[in-house]
Design an enzyme around this catalytic site. Sequence first.
Site, PDB file in Angstrom:
ATOM      1  N   LYS A   1       3.634   0.582  10.541  1.00 39.10           N
ATOM      2  CA  LYS A   1       3.710   1.636   9.440  1.00 39.10           C
ATOM      3  C   LYS A   1       3.646   3.205  10.828  1.00 39.10           C
ATOM      4  CE  LYS A   1       3.696   0.223   4.676  1.00 39.10           C
ATOM      5  NZ  LYS A   1       2.590   0.196   4.083  1.00 39.10           N
TER       6      LYS A   1
ATOM      7  N   ARG B   1       5.261 -13.382   9.703  1.00 37.12           N
ATOM      8  CA  ARG B   1       5.813 -11.426   8.977  1.00 37.12           C
ATOM      9  C   ARG B   1       6.699 -12.262  10.283  1.00 37.12           C
ATOM     10  NH1 ARG B   1       1.615  -7.212  11.359  1.00 37.12           N
ATOM     11  NH2 ARG B   1       3.319  -6.334  10.319  1.00 37.12           N
TER      12      ARG B   1
ATOM     13  N   GLU C   1       1.153  -1.137  -0.320  1.00 38.53           N
ATOM     14  CA  GLU C   1      -0.163  -0.170   0.318  1.00 38.53           C
ATOM     15  C   GLU C   1       0.934   1.315  -0.108  1.00 38.53           C
ATOM     16  OE1 GLU C   1      -3.296  -0.455   2.839  1.00 38.53           O
ATOM     17  OE2 GLU C   1      -2.371  -2.609   3.214  1.00 38.53           O
TER      18      GLU C   1
END
Length: 772
Positions: A272, A262, A35
Site C-alpha cells: 500500500k 498471500r 485498514e
Amino acid sequence: MSDARKPQNFIADIIEADLRAGRNGGQVVTRFPPEPNGFLHIGHAKSILLNFGLAKAYGGRTHLRFDDTNPVTEETEYVEAIENDVRWLGGDWGSHLYYASDYFERMYECAERLVREGQAYVDSQTQEQIREARGSFERPGVNSPFRDRTVAENLDLFRRMRAGEFPDGACVLRGKIDMSHRNVLMRDPLLYRIRHASHHRTADRWCIYPMYDYAHPLEDAFEGVTHSICTLEFESNRELYDWVLDALGPWDPRPRQYEFARLALGYTVMSKRKLLQLVQEKRVSGWDDPRMPTVAGMRRRGVTPEALRDFADLIGVAKNNSLVDIGKLEFAIRGDLEGRSPRALAVLAPLPVTIANWPAGKVEELDLPWWPGEPARGGSRKVPFSGQLLVERDDFALEPPADWKRLAPGREVRLAGAYVIRCEEAVRGPGGEVVGLRCTYDPASRGEGAGARKVSGTVHWVDAARSIPAEVRLYDRLFAVEQPDAEPSFLDTLNPDSLQVAKGARTEPALRDAAPSARYQFLRQGYFFADPVDSRPGAPAWNRTITLKDTWTAKAAQKTPDARKARERKEPPGAPAAPRKTRAEFRAEARAENPKLLARYTFYLKELGLSQDEGDLLTGDVATAAYFDAALSGAAKPASVSKWLLNDLAGLAGDRALTALPLSGAAFGRFVALVDQGRLTAGAAKTLLADLVASGGEPEARLKALGLEKVEDRGAVDAAIAKVLAAQPKEVERYRAGEKKLLGVLLGAVMKETGGAADAALVRKVLTERLG
C-alpha cells in the site's frame, strides 16, 4: 449447511472438521478486516473471495470490519472505496459492518484488566530504547527499567495517558510476557501508544490507540468470529493473538487464527505504501488508474468480478508463498471476456484505402452479426461500406516476410464481413512514406461461408467518412520486470509503454452510443471497455482491458478447457449472463471426452470405495489420475492416498503440476503408507510431506533424517513434559487454580518440544497426570 459448492482447500478442511466435531456451536463466522488507509488491491480480492466464499459454502456469515486504529493514515474516502470494492466482488455482509473504533472503550477496559492482573505495565522508555532492548533472533531482550512498576502506579499512568497528560511517544502500555522469548513479538509487546490526532469516526475523544496485534484478536472475540483467516506474514503473530485471548478470556466461541499464502503477482507491487507513492507522485492518474492492481483500477479497466473469481480458483489456496505468473491472471480475464464481449470494428492507427472500382457515391449497409462465430446468439447491426475505407497501418507491408497474410502490393485479403480486395498500389507522400493504398474489390466475393472465395488473410476496417473518432487508451503492464520489489528502486522498473493513446483511432458507427461500462472485442485488437468515468453521451472513451494474444493458454491447456468452448451462451448483447460453468462441469466434460478417464472414475467409486467428490477431483485430467494410480503401488490405502493428495499435496504443489514435483507418485504412495502404519503423527506427516515436495527423496529415509518418527516412549514424553512445565510455572499455577483451558496451551508446547512427533494421546494422558 448451505447448498453452495464446497471449496477445496486446507482451510475448508479445517472448517469441515470443526463442524463434524461440533465446535463453535456449529457456527462459521469469518471476517474481512481492512485498514482504511488505502484502496484494496488484487491480493485483498483473493482474501475477500476466500472469506466470503467459505462462509457462504458452510452456511455462515462474514463480517466487514475496518481496523481503524491509526488515525494518522485513515480516511473516510478509503472506507467508502473499500465497501464499494467488497460489494462489487459479491461480498454481502448484511448488518455485520463493524469498526475497531466501535470497541475502543471495551478494549481499554480489557487493558486495565491486564494492568490490574500484573500482565501489562506502562513503559516510559523512548521508542529507540524499546527497540534496542527487545534484542533480536540471536540475542535475548533486556527487561525495561519500568517493568516492575506497581499495579497502582501503572493504573495511574495508563489513566493519565488516556486523559491526554503526556505527549506522543512519552510512554506506552506493554504486555508483560517474556523478554527472552524465542518469538521476538512476544517480548513485552506494545499494546497502546499515544497519538494526538483526530480520528475519522471518534474525532478527538481518544488520544491513545490500541496496537493492531492487541486490537485484532479482541475484535474477533467481541464479534464471535470462529475462523480468523490471514496471510502467512502473520504466522508469528499467532502466538501473541492467542496470548491476548487467553489472558482476557474465556470466549465462546474462541477465535482461531489460520494463515494462507498471500498473493505475490509478477509485474506487480502490492505494498500500500508503494501504491500510495505512485498516486502521490502522479506516476498514475489515481488509485483507480486502470494500470493499478487495485480492485478499483481493475474494475475501471474492464476486468469483471467473475474473472477474479476464476483467477482465485486457478491459483488455489496454498500454505507456502510463491510468485504467481501474471499470465494466469491474464488467462482468466481473456477466458471471461471471450464469452461476454460482442465483436466490433475499430482501427487504431488508420491507413486510408481507396477502392478504385467501387461505384462512385455508393454506400452499402452491411448487416454484420455481433457474434460472427456463434450465429445462434443472434443480434446484428448495420455497418457502412464505401469506396473510401481505413485499415490498420500494421496490416500493410511494402516488403512482406514469407509468411505475411495481410496487405502488400499484389496481395489479396478479405475485409472482415465484407469483400475481398487486392492491393494495386501504395500511395507515397513527399518523403516516400506510404500515405494510402489503392485497391480493387471483387464484387462477387461478399460472404464468408463454406462456398466463399478463399484468401490467405482477413483484416478489419471501418468506413473513412462514416466511422467515429474515438479516444482509445492502450493499457499494458505497469512494470517492465517480473519482480519490481527485487530491484534497488521499484520506480525505475516502471514500463514507459504502460499507457499509449491511439491517436486518430476510429470505430464503427454503432459504437457511438455505447453506454459507459459496455464491453466489446475490437476485432483482432483486444477487449475494450467504455470508461465509466470519462465516457460522454455519443463519445465513449475506450480502455483496452487486455490484448487477444495469450501466451499462457498453451501452458494451461492441459488443466483448463479452452475458454471459447467453455462459453455457450445464447443471449444477445446486453442480456443477463447465463450461469457460468463450474470447475466440476469442466471435469465432467473432460471425462465425457476421454473414455479412459471415465473408466478410472467408475473404478475409483465402485472398486476403491471413494466418494463421488473424490472420484471427480481425481479424474479431472489424465495427469492427476495417473499420479494417483502410481501412488497406489506404495501399499497405502486408497482412501488415505486420496485424502492426502487432495487435501495436502495439491495445496503444497501450488502452481506446479503434480508430475513436475520432485516427489513421484509412487514415492508419495510410500509416504502415505508410513502414515497408515502409524509411524508419524498428523503434524509430523505434514512436515515430512512439505519437505518431500520441496526437496524430494525417499520418504522413509527423510522421516529418519528429520527425526519425525512418532515418539511413543513414555520416558521421552516425560522428559519433554518436565521441560515445558519447568519453563511455564505461571501457566501451571493458573491451570491448577482452575483455568483448565490452559491444558491446550501446555499440550501444544509439549508437542512443539517434541517437534510434533509425540503421540498426542499419550502426551495428553501423561500431562493430565502430571498436572494433577
